[in-house]
Design a protein around this motif. Structure first.
Motif: not given
Length: 146
Positions: A100-105, A110-117
């Protein structure tokens, strides 16, 4: 495989030392020196020397825990804040990745629980990170979404 991407983000002196610290330590040193000059008491000299030592030690470079992002053939690791624990994920745990713009998910089971800003990264660092993730994810047959 060796590291494809590693970025260490060391905290700057300005972030470790607030401007009020300098002002308060300076005032304390001046008051201690003035008091010693007036009264010639050993306690004032002790306070002055102790304050100077504290100031010197406070502003010396420290082996601070640096924030980092590391992408290798085995895993993805990062820590972007000392308040948030380190994140370690092997490529086998990751099912797909969304840029995404400022995040890598990193999507897993079954879950997005790790977001790299990547908000604080430069454009060149973002591009290098995206390229490293894309190359390894392609090798590991992980679904990518841009």
């Amino acid at each position: 495989m060796n590291q494809a991407f590693k970025l260490e983000i060391a905290p700057s002196l300005a972030s470790r030392v607030k401007k009020w610290d300098w002002i308060l330590y300076g005032i304390w040193c001046l008051l201690s020196a003035y008091s010693y000059h007036l009264y010639k008491r050993n306690t004032d000299l002790f306070i002055l020397i102790t304050t100077c030592i504290i100031v010197i030690l406070r502003f010396l470079p420290k082996k601070a825990e640096t924030n980092f992002v590391e992408i290798s053939g085995e895993r993805v690791r990062w820590q972007l804040s000392k308040d948030i624990p380190k994140v370690y994920r092997s490529w086998a745990e990751i099912e797909w990745i969304k840029f995404e713009k400022d995040v890598v998910s990193f999507y897993e089971k079954n879950s997005f629980n790790n977001f790299l800003s990547t908000e604080s990264f430069t454009q060149a660092q973002k591009e290098k990170l995206n390229k490293a993730i894309t190359e390894i994810a392609s090798e590991k047959n992980i679904r990518l979404e841009h």
